[in-house]
Write an enzyme that holds these catalytic residues in place. Structure first.
Site, PDB file in Angstrom:
ATOM      1  N   HIS A 209      34.636  40.089  38.152  1.00  0.00           N
ATOM      2  CA  HIS A 209      35.539  39.856  39.282  1.00  0.00           C
ATOM      3  C   HIS A 209      36.520  40.996  39.535  1.00  0.00           C
ATOM      4  O   HIS A 209      37.179  41.029  40.570  1.00  0.00           O
ATOM      5  CB  HIS A 209      36.347  38.558  39.097  1.00  0.00           C
ATOM      6  CG  HIS A 209      37.491  38.704  38.139  1.00  0.00           C
ATOM      7  ND1 HIS A 209      37.315  38.699  36.778  1.00  0.00           N
ATOM      8  CD2 HIS A 209      38.823  38.894  38.329  1.00  0.00           C
ATOM      9  CE1 HIS A 209      38.475  38.856  36.174  1.00  0.00           C
ATOM     10  NE2 HIS A 209      39.419  38.983  37.091  1.00  0.00           N
TER      11      HIS A 209
HETATM   12  C1  UD1 Z   1      43.637  38.342  40.624  1.00  0.00           C
HETATM   13  C2  UD1 Z   1      44.387  39.429  39.873  1.00  0.00           C
HETATM   14  C3  UD1 Z   1      43.548  39.935  38.714  1.00  0.00           C
HETATM   15  C4  UD1 Z   1      43.103  38.783  37.825  1.00  0.00           C
HETATM   16  C5  UD1 Z   1      42.453  37.678  38.644  1.00  0.00           C
HETATM   17  C6  UD1 Z   1      42.197  36.480  37.794  1.00  0.00           C
HETATM   18  C7  UD1 Z   1      45.859  40.772  41.315  1.00  0.00           C
HETATM   19  C8  UD1 Z   1      46.036  42.070  42.012  1.00  0.00           C
HETATM   20  N1  UD1 Z   1      44.663  40.557  40.741  1.00  0.00           N
HETATM   21  O1  UD1 Z   1      42.457  38.925  41.121  1.00  0.00           O
HETATM   22  O2  UD1 Z   1      44.303  40.842  37.938  1.00  0.00           O
HETATM   23  O3  UD1 Z   1      42.190  39.281  36.882  1.00  0.00           O
HETATM   24  O4  UD1 Z   1      43.333  37.283  39.721  1.00  0.00           O
HETATM   25  O5  UD1 Z   1      41.192  35.669  38.289  1.00  0.00           O
HETATM   26  O6  UD1 Z   1      46.765  39.980  41.293  1.00  0.00           O
HETATM   27  N2  UD1 Z   1      39.827  33.742  46.550  1.00  0.00           N
HETATM   28  C9  UD1 Z   1      39.394  32.520  46.991  1.00  0.00           C
HETATM   29  N3  UD1 Z   1      40.003  31.410  46.474  1.00  0.00           N
HETATM   30  C10 UD1 Z   1      40.993  31.459  45.568  1.00  0.00           C
HETATM   31  C11 UD1 Z   1      41.441  32.707  45.139  1.00  0.00           C
HETATM   32  C12 UD1 Z   1      40.852  33.853  45.638  1.00  0.00           C
HETATM   33  O7  UD1 Z   1      38.499  32.414  47.816  1.00  0.00           O
HETATM   34  O8  UD1 Z   1      41.480  30.395  45.133  1.00  0.00           O
HETATM   35  C13 UD1 Z   1      39.149  34.952  47.081  1.00  0.00           C
HETATM   36  C14 UD1 Z   1      39.743  35.450  48.389  1.00  0.00           C
HETATM   37  O9  UD1 Z   1      38.698  35.976  49.157  1.00  0.00           O
HETATM   38  C15 UD1 Z   1      40.646  36.586  47.915  1.00  0.00           C
HETATM   39  C16 UD1 Z   1      39.860  37.135  46.730  1.00  0.00           C
HETATM   40  O10 UD1 Z   1      39.268  36.006  46.119  1.00  0.00           O
HETATM   41  O11 UD1 Z   1      40.862  37.558  48.897  1.00  0.00           O
HETATM   42  C17 UD1 Z   1      40.707  37.873  45.724  1.00  0.00           C
HETATM   43  O12 UD1 Z   1      41.800  37.074  45.297  1.00  0.00           O
HETATM   44  P1  UD1 Z   1      43.154  37.769  44.732  1.00  0.00           P
HETATM   45  O13 UD1 Z   1      44.060  36.723  44.225  1.00  0.00           O
HETATM   46  O14 UD1 Z   1      43.664  38.744  45.711  1.00  0.00           O
HETATM   47  O15 UD1 Z   1      42.615  38.650  43.525  1.00  0.00           O
HETATM   48  P2  UD1 Z   1      41.660  38.273  42.313  1.00  0.00           P
HETATM   49  O16 UD1 Z   1      40.417  39.069  42.448  1.00  0.00           O
HETATM   50  O17 UD1 Z   1      41.560  36.811  42.178  1.00  0.00           O
HETATM   51  N1  UDP Z   2      37.979  31.088  33.192  1.00  0.00           N
HETATM   52  C1  UDP Z   2      37.765  29.764  33.539  1.00  0.00           C
HETATM   53  N2  UDP Z   2      36.728  29.478  34.381  1.00  0.00           N
HETATM   54  C2  UDP Z   2      35.885  30.424  34.865  1.00  0.00           C
HETATM   55  C3  UDP Z   2      36.116  31.765  34.491  1.00  0.00           C
HETATM   56  C4  UDP Z   2      37.177  32.062  33.660  1.00  0.00           C
HETATM   57  O1  UDP Z   2      38.496  28.882  33.102  1.00  0.00           O
HETATM   58  O2  UDP Z   2      34.986  30.081  35.622  1.00  0.00           O
HETATM   59  C5  UDP Z   2      39.098  31.394  32.305  1.00  0.00           C
HETATM   60  C6  UDP Z   2      38.724  32.168  31.074  1.00  0.00           C
HETATM   61  O3  UDP Z   2      38.302  31.308  30.061  1.00  0.00           O
HETATM   62  C7  UDP Z   2      40.013  32.898  30.741  1.00  0.00           C
HETATM   63  C8  UDP Z   2      40.631  33.149  32.090  1.00  0.00           C
HETATM   64  O4  UDP Z   2      39.996  32.251  33.003  1.00  0.00           O
HETATM   65  O5  UDP Z   2      40.881  32.052  30.008  1.00  0.00           O
HETATM   66  C9  UDP Z   2      40.364  34.561  32.490  1.00  0.00           C
HETATM   67  O6  UDP Z   2      40.660  34.725  33.810  1.00  0.00           O
HETATM   68  P1  UDP Z   2      39.972  35.823  34.711  1.00  0.00           P
HETATM   69  O7  UDP Z   2      38.716  36.301  34.076  1.00  0.00           O
HETATM   70  O8  UDP Z   2      39.887  35.251  36.058  1.00  0.00           O
HETATM   71  O9  UDP Z   2      41.093  36.951  34.759  1.00  0.00           O
HETATM   72  P2  UDP Z   2      41.564  38.111  33.768  1.00  0.00           P
HETATM   73  O10 UDP Z   2      41.713  37.565  32.406  1.00  0.00           O
HETATM   74  O11 UDP Z   2      40.573  39.223  33.870  1.00  0.00           O
HETATM   75  O12 UDP Z   2      42.866  38.540  34.381  1.00  0.00           O
END
Ligand code: UD1
Ligand code: UDP
Length: 359
Positions: A209
């Site tokens: 992701h």
């Molecule tokens: C964010 C964090 C990242 C973290 C991740 C955990 C930042 C800059 N990045 O990344 O460090 O590893 O969360 O998962 O804060 N979206 C949905 N539904 C949701 C959430 C997101 O559809 O509930 C989609 C949207 O298209 C959105 C995209 O995911 O634009 C990215 O979401 P965003 O919160 O901007 O960043 P993450 O990739 O989730």
């Molecule tokens: N996680 C979860 N469901 C999923 C994928 C990840 O509960 O489908 C949990 C995972 O076990 C970990 C956390 O989300 O505890 C990690 O989040 P993510 O990979 O989104 O972000 P990052 O750690 O890279 O910021």
């Protein structure tokens, strides 16, 4: 003490669950916690599910920021958080990790001279192009209390001149301490929860992701090619909504040996981590959880903040290189040594002790 916790993204709900439970289970500490959810993650399986199944109190406020560009998201959060801080006047603001919600919380609080406690401080990838690196560096510099999971994190802060100075706690008089990793506490507690679930065996758990992989079509294609070439292995892939959207946009498909599923709750994720043979990921949290379950991990990133996993042989970095990913999967092995890298499972207690002594 009135602590205001600011969270917004999936891994932050998981981290906050631990500290929040510790506060609730210890009323004698006389700590009041107010939870603000920025709304950065909002799908049921990216947000609500964690509050329900991990028994996190419903947020007192949800800012409903939703998705958007970095500047827009962070700016909107800043404005709304500031208004709440002025109204609620907490003694400290608690932020976790390195998302846009982390930075917005830290910046809003520090501008109002409310001390910031940063859980998971001191991590560095030394790649400022990563949004996470920008968020965590700025947050560390704004914080009063820096709770570090590892010695490496403490050393990283030292290199930037961030050390404990003593004196009245403030952003200029910081306290830096090693507390262990709060995600380790979480995994110890929640792995005991039994959920009825049939999990297959003999599979590799896959997650992708991070922006550096999903936003770069060459890297993303290279990863998809690697996984598709490994057709003798089975993969289970809970797909982050960001990745789902981009895979569709680029018309990228996986072979039949890859089972794509919607994002799962934390309890289910722990079961997959426990049952898999190895983990292939670009996630920060999932790299560590692989280790917690003694599963070898291959990380599709050029660097990692969790360097001790690499030096101890539990994690292999491949970047997004097709050949390196294929060869790392071919060489999966479990190291003999299992060092205790992330503390003793009492991170929440250590954090609260420091905060209550010093505020
Ligand atoms: C964010 C964090 C990242 C973290 C991740 C955990 C930042 C800059 N990045 O990344 O460090 O590893 O969360 O998962 O804060 N979206 C949905 N539904 C949701 C959430 C997101 O559809 O509930 C989609 C949207 O298209 C959105 C995209 O995911 O634009 C990215 O979401 P965003 O919160 O901007 O960043 P993450 O990739 O989730
Ligand atoms: N996680 C979860 N469901 C999923 C994928 C990840 O509960 O489908 C949990 C995972 O076990 C970990 C956390 O989300 O505890 C990690 O989040 P993510 O990979 O989104 O972000 P990052 O750690 O890279 O910021």
């Amino acid at each position: 003490m009135h602590i205001l916790t600011i969270i917004g993204a999936r891994p932050q709900f998981i981290k906050a669950a631990v500290l929040s439970r510790y506060i609730r289970n210890n009323p004698q500490l006389d700590v009041k916690e107010t939870i603000i959810h920025t709304g950065q993650h909002y799908d049921q399986n990216m947000s609500d599910i964690f509050f329900t199944e991990m028994d996190i109190p419903q947020p007192d406020y949800n800012l409903h920021i939703g998705s958007g560009s970095h500047g827009k998201m962070t700016g909107l959060m800043l404005e709304k958080i500031e208004a709440l801080l002025l109204e609620l006047k907490p003694d400290a603001v608690l932020v976790y990790g390195d998302t846009n919600s982390t930075l917005a919380g830290a910046l809003a609080a520090s501008k109002l001279h409310i001390p910031v406690a940063h859980v998971e401080a001191g991590l560095r990838s030394y790649m400022m192009v990563m949004p996470e690196e920008q968020n965590r560096r700025l947050t560390d510099h704004l914080s009063t209390w820096l709770f570090c999971p590892t010695d490496t994190a403490i050393d990283n802060l030292k290199k930037e001149g961030i050390i404990s100075t003593g004196g009245l706690p403030s952003a200029d008089n910081k306290t830096v301490c090693k507390t262990g990793d709060i995600m380790y506490d979480a995994s110890l507690y929640y792995r005991q929860k039994n959920i009825p679930l049939q999990i297959p065996s003999n599979f590799i758990l896959l997650t992708i992701h991070r922006a550096e992989n999903t936003d770069d079509p060459v890297r993303l294609k290279s990863i998809v090619n690697a996984v598709n070439s490994l057709s003798e292995s089975k993969f289970i892939f809970p797909v982050h909504p960001r990745t789902k959207k981009i895979l569709t946009e680029h018309g990228l498909d996986f072979g039949k040996h890859v089972t794509l599923i919607d994002p799962v709750g934390y309890l289910e994720m722990l079961k997959y981590e426990e049952a898999c043979v190895a983990v292939l990921t670009d996630s920060g949290g999932v790299q560590k959880e692989a280790f917690f379950f003694q599963k070898p991990c291959i990380t599709m990133r050029d660097t990692t903040e969790w360097v001790e996993l690499v030096s101890s042989g539990w994690n292999t970095l491949t970047g997004a290189d097709t050949g390196k990913i294929i060869s790392a999967i071919g060489n999966i092995h479990t190291p003999e040594n299992y060092p205790q890298l992330y503390g003793d499972g009492h991170t929440a207690e250590k954090i609260m002790k420091v905060l209550l002594c010093q505020y």
